[in-house]
Design a protein around this motif. Structure first.
Motif, mmCIF file in Angstrom:
data_model
loop_
_atom_site.group_PDB
_atom_site.id
_atom_site.type_symbol
_atom_site.label_atom_id
_atom_site.label_comp_id
_atom_site.label_asym_id
_atom_site.label_seq_id
_atom_site.Cartn_x
_atom_site.Cartn_y
_atom_site.Cartn_z
ATOM 1 N N ALA A 115 3.809 0.397 -6.443
ATOM 2 C CA ALA A 115 2.874 -0.719 -6.280
ATOM 3 C C ALA A 115 3.176 -1.486 -4.995
ATOM 4 O O ALA A 115 2.265 -1.909 -4.278
ATOM 5 C CB ALA A 115 2.938 -1.646 -7.489
ATOM 6 N N LEU A 116 4.455 -1.645 -4.698
ATOM 7 C CA LEU A 116 4.849 -2.326 -3.465
ATOM 8 C C LEU A 116 4.367 -1.538 -2.244
ATOM 9 O O LEU A 116 3.805 -2.104 -1.302
ATOM 10 C CB LEU A 116 6.368 -2.494 -3.404
ATOM 11 C CG LEU A 116 6.992 -3.390 -4.472
ATOM 12 C CD1 LEU A 116 8.507 -3.290 -4.419
ATOM 13 C CD2 LEU A 116 6.531 -4.824 -4.317
ATOM 14 N N PHE A 117 4.597 -0.233 -2.264
ATOM 15 C CA PHE A 117 4.185 0.625 -1.156
ATOM 16 C C PHE A 117 2.670 0.574 -0.972
ATOM 17 O O PHE A 117 2.171 0.440 0.152
ATOM 18 C CB PHE A 117 4.647 2.065 -1.392
ATOM 19 C CG PHE A 117 4.373 2.970 -0.228
ATOM 20 C CD1 PHE A 117 5.310 3.116 0.779
ATOM 21 C CD2 PHE A 117 3.177 3.666 -0.133
ATOM 22 C CE1 PHE A 117 5.055 3.949 1.874
ATOM 23 C CE2 PHE A 117 2.914 4.497 0.948
ATOM 24 C CZ PHE A 117 3.854 4.633 1.961
ATOM 25 N N LEU A 118 1.934 0.677 -2.073
ATOM 26 C CA LEU A 118 0.480 0.662 -1.984
ATOM 27 C C LEU A 118 -0.020 -0.651 -1.389
ATOM 28 O O LEU A 118 -0.894 -0.652 -0.517
ATOM 29 C CB LEU A 118 -0.153 0.895 -3.356
ATOM 30 C CG LEU A 118 -1.680 0.900 -3.377
ATOM 31 C CD1 LEU A 118 -2.248 2.007 -2.497
ATOM 32 C CD2 LEU A 118 -2.184 1.043 -4.806
ATOM 33 N N ALA A 119 0.525 -1.767 -1.830
ATOM 34 C CA ALA A 119 0.099 -3.064 -1.287
ATOM 35 C C ALA A 119 0.354 -3.130 0.213
ATOM 36 O O ALA A 119 -0.489 -3.606 0.979
ATOM 37 C CB ALA A 119 0.821 -4.195 -2.003
ATOM 38 N N ALA A 120 1.507 -2.630 0.647
ATOM 39 C CA ALA A 120 1.843 -2.641 2.073
ATOM 40 C C ALA A 120 0.871 -1.769 2.864
ATOM 41 O O ALA A 120 0.380 -2.161 3.930
ATOM 42 C CB ALA A 120 3.278 -2.159 2.263
ATOM 43 N N GLU A 121 0.569 -0.581 2.347
ATOM 44 C CA GLU A 121 -0.330 0.332 3.051
ATOM 45 C C GLU A 121 -1.756 -0.224 3.091
ATOM 46 O O GLU A 121 -2.437 -0.138 4.115
ATOM 47 C CB GLU A 121 -0.294 1.713 2.392
ATOM 48 C CG GLU A 121 -0.607 2.848 3.355
ATOM 49 C CD GLU A 121 -2.075 3.005 3.629
ATOM 50 O OE1 GLU A 121 -2.445 3.306 4.783
ATOM 51 O OE2 GLU A 121 -2.875 2.827 2.693
ATOM 52 N N VAL A 122 -2.191 -0.834 2.012
ATOM 53 C CA VAL A 122 -3.524 -1.443 1.980
ATOM 54 C C VAL A 122 -3.601 -2.590 2.986
ATOM 55 O O VAL A 122 -4.607 -2.746 3.688
ATOM 56 C CB VAL A 122 -3.875 -1.923 0.551
ATOM 57 C CG1 VAL A 122 -5.107 -2.802 0.540
ATOM 58 C CG2 VAL A 122 -4.058 -0.725 -0.369
ATOM 59 N N ALA A 123 -2.531 -3.387 3.091
ATOM 60 C CA ALA A 123 -2.517 -4.491 4.052
ATOM 61 C C ALA A 123 -2.642 -3.961 5.485
ATOM 62 O O ALA A 123 -3.403 -4.501 6.290
ATOM 63 C CB ALA A 123 -1.247 -5.323 3.888
ATOM 64 N N CYS A 124 -1.926 -2.894 5.802
ATOM 65 C CA CYS A 124 -2.017 -2.330 7.155
ATOM 66 C C CYS A 124 -3.382 -1.688 7.407
ATOM 67 O O CYS A 124 -3.916 -1.784 8.516
ATOM 68 C CB CYS A 124 -0.882 -1.347 7.406
ATOM 69 S SG CYS A 124 0.688 -2.191 7.750
ATOM 70 N N ALA A 125 -3.963 -1.065 6.405
ATOM 71 C CA ALA A 125 -5.312 -0.507 6.556
ATOM 72 C C ALA A 125 -6.323 -1.634 6.803
ATOM 73 O O ALA A 125 -7.242 -1.491 7.621
ATOM 74 C CB ALA A 125 -5.701 0.303 5.324
ATOM 75 N N GLY A 126 -6.140 -2.751 6.117
ATOM 76 C CA GLY A 126 -6.997 -3.911 6.370
ATOM 77 C C GLY A 126 -6.818 -4.456 7.773
ATOM 78 O O GLY A 126 -7.790 -4.832 8.443
#
Length: 163
Positions: free
Chosen positions: A62-73
């Motif tokens: 979940a931590l990794f996904l949030a980080a990747e979503v933030a960078c995609a944004g």
């Protein structure tokens, strides 16, 4: 991304809504994009039991996904004026450092290298019909007490169709 630019300026709220809804897996897990700007975005993991591991802390996935979503944004906000030309944006590699057990609501702030973004936006389209770029992002993960619980570096490859 319809409506990403209005009167020549990025509509970051529209971009946020689109990034927040476009990937079914993000919606399934419940990672939400709360802010998007130029080369910066924030995604959150809610404090919910299903986001935790067997120790009661927020699961690394979940931590990794949030980080990747933030960078995609952050990428979407940074290239808003060329978003219609993006053909692909792919994560190539990552480096993860989990610093402390993560508990509660987690906020991931993603940023991209401004110089690389400026070069991408200034690039003169090639005759090949496609541009390939490499760029990096960084996400910092904080809990509700604003304690840094992790940081993740991302390397991406993106392709734009030439104008």
């Amino acid at each position: 991304m319809a409506g990403a630019v209005v009167d020549g300026r990025p509509d970051y709220e529209q971009i946020r809504r689109m990034v927040d809804s476009v990937v079914p897996f993000n919606n399934h897990v419940g990672v939400r994009v709360t802010e998007v700007g130029h080369a910066r975005a924030v995604a959150e993991v809610a404090d919910r039991p299903e986001m935790r591991n067997h120790l009661g802390t927020v699961h690394a996935g979940a931590l990794f996904l949030a980080a990747e979503v933030a960078c995609a944004g952050a990428f979407s906000g940074a290239v808003a004026t060329r978003i219609a030309d993006v053909q692909s944006f792919v994560l190539r590699e990552s480096r993860v450092a989990f610093l402390r057990p993560a508990t509660g609501r987690i906020r991931a702030t993603g940023t991209l290298d401004e110089q690389v973004i400026a070069a991408i936006l200034a690039k003169i389209p090639s005759d090949s019909g496609q541009e390939r770029h490499e760029l990096s992002g960084k996400a910092l993960l904080h809990d509700d007490a604003d304690t840094l619980v992790g940081k993740i570096d991302f390397d991406y490859v993106c392709w734009f169709k030439s104008a």
